[in-house]
Enzyme design. Sequence first.
Site, short mmCIF file in Angstrom:
data_model
loop_
_atom_site.label_atom_id
_atom_site.label_comp_id
_atom_site.label_asym_id
_atom_site.label_seq_id
_atom_site.Cartn_x
_atom_site.Cartn_y
_atom_site.Cartn_z
N ASN A 68 1.02 -1.15 0.03
CA ASN A 68 0.12 -0.01 0.09
C ASN A 68 0.83 1.26 0.04
O ASN A 68 1.39 1.46 1.05
CB ASN A 68 -0.92 -0.03 1.23
N LYS B 103 0.27 4.29 -0.38
CA LYS B 103 -0.41 5.50 0.27
C LYS B 103 -0.19 6.67 -0.70
O LYS B 103 -0.02 6.68 -1.63
CB LYS B 103 -0.09 5.58 1.70
N HIS C 290 -9.57 0.99 4.95
CA HIS C 290 -8.27 1.45 5.81
C HIS C 290 -8.50 2.01 6.82
O HIS C 290 -9.40 3.05 6.92
CB HIS C 290 -7.24 1.91 4.65
N GLU D 296 -6.92 4.57 7.90
CA GLU D 296 -6.63 5.95 7.80
C GLU D 296 -7.97 6.40 6.97
O GLU D 296 -8.59 7.71 7.16
CB GLU D 296 -5.61 6.25 6.85
N GLU E 178 -5.21 -4.97 10.51
CA GLU E 178 -4.29 -3.87 10.60
C GLU E 178 -4.57 -3.32 11.86
O GLU E 178 -5.39 -2.38 12.03
CB GLU E 178 -4.20 -2.97 9.66
N GLY F 215 2.55 2.34 10.84
CA GLY F 215 3.51 3.52 10.68
C GLY F 215 4.31 3.54 11.96
O GLY F 215 4.81 4.86 12.12
N SER G 52 3.67 -2.16 10.60
CA SER G 52 4.88 -2.40 10.78
C SER G 52 5.58 -3.75 10.39
O SER G 52 6.62 -4.30 10.86
CB SER G 52 5.42 -1.88 12.11
P1 13P Z 1 2.95 0.07 7.79
O1 13P Z 1 3.63 -0.94 7.08
O2 13P Z 1 3.69 1.59 7.22
O3 13P Z 1 2.92 0.13 9.35
O4 13P Z 1 1.68 0.50 7.11
C1 13P Z 1 0.63 -0.56 7.22
C2 13P Z 1 -0.51 -0.15 6.46
O5 13P Z 1 -1.33 0.62 6.80
C3 13P Z 1 -0.99 -0.87 5.09
O6 13P Z 1 -2.04 -0.72 4.80
#
Ligand code: 13P
Length: 255
Positions: free
Chosen positions: A9, A11, A95, A97, A167, A173, A212
Site C-alpha cells: 500500500n 499510500k 483502511h 486511515e 491492521e 507506521g 510495521s
Molecule cells: P506500515 O507497514 O507502514 O505500518 O503500514 C501498514 C498499512 O497501513 C498498510 O495498509
Amino acid sequence: MRTPVVIGNWKMNGTLAEVDALAQGVLAGLAGLAGVEVGVCPSFVHIARVRDQVGPALGVGAQNLAVQPAAGAYTGEVAGFMLKELGCAYVIVGHSERRSLFGETSVLVAEKVAVALDAGLTPVLCVGETLEERESGATEAVVGEQLDAVLDRCGVAVFSRLIVAYEPVWAIGTGRTASPGQAQAVHAFIRGRVAARDAAVAQSLRIQYGGSVKPDNAVELFSQPDIDGGLIGGASLKAADFLAICGAAAQVGGR
Ligand code: 13P
C-alpha cells in the site's frame, strides 16, 4: 490451499520518477518468487502508469473507491468500473486511515465492498482496533463489528472473493508491530467469526496482517497458522524491503 498474498500500500507517496523506479525495482525482483501472490496499490493518478510498466506479473490495485457504482456528478470520486478498466485487480476498502481521517463508517465500508465486488475487483477489507480499544479489552468487539457489517450487507459467500487485512491501528507506521501471538489471536478470531456462518468459506479466506511488517519480522508473522501474507505500508516503498517480505511469504508457503 491458501496461497499467501503480499500487497504494497503505497499510500499518498511518490513523484513520477520515484513511482517508476519503485515499479521497476519490484518487477525486477519478482522473477525469483514462486508460491506468493504479489500486488501494489499506487495512488489513483499513478495506477495506469504502473499497470503499463509491470504487465501481468504483478497485480495492481487502488487504495479506495467511490461508494457510487455508476458514473455521475460525484466530483473528486473514482468509480470501481474505472479501476477495473484500468486493469486493477484489487481495491483496499476501509483502511484505518479512511475510517479515522475521512469518517468512513463500517456501514459505508460494507457498501464499498459490495460495489467493488460488483465491479469485478477483489476488495482488501481492512479491520483493526485502536490502542485505546485494545487496552480496554474491546479488540474483538471492534473487529467483530467491522466484519459483521460486511457479513450482514453482502453475505458470507463473498468472503471467498475478498481478502481481509487485520491492521491494528497502533501498529501502522509506528514501528510497533503486533507480536506474532497477538496477531494470530485476532486472525483466529476473524476466521472463527466467518466460520460461524460458513466453515468452508472461512477455511479458504485469506487474512493478511498489516502494521510495521519489515523484512526482519515477516517470517515469524507469516508463519502463524491464520496469517496468509501481509499488507505492507512503509516497507513497500523500498523495492528491496518489499521483495524481501514477499520472499518471506514464499518461504513460509501456503496452508
Ligand atoms: P506500515 O507497514 O507502514 O505500518 O503500514 C501498514 C498499512 O497501513 C498498510 O495498509
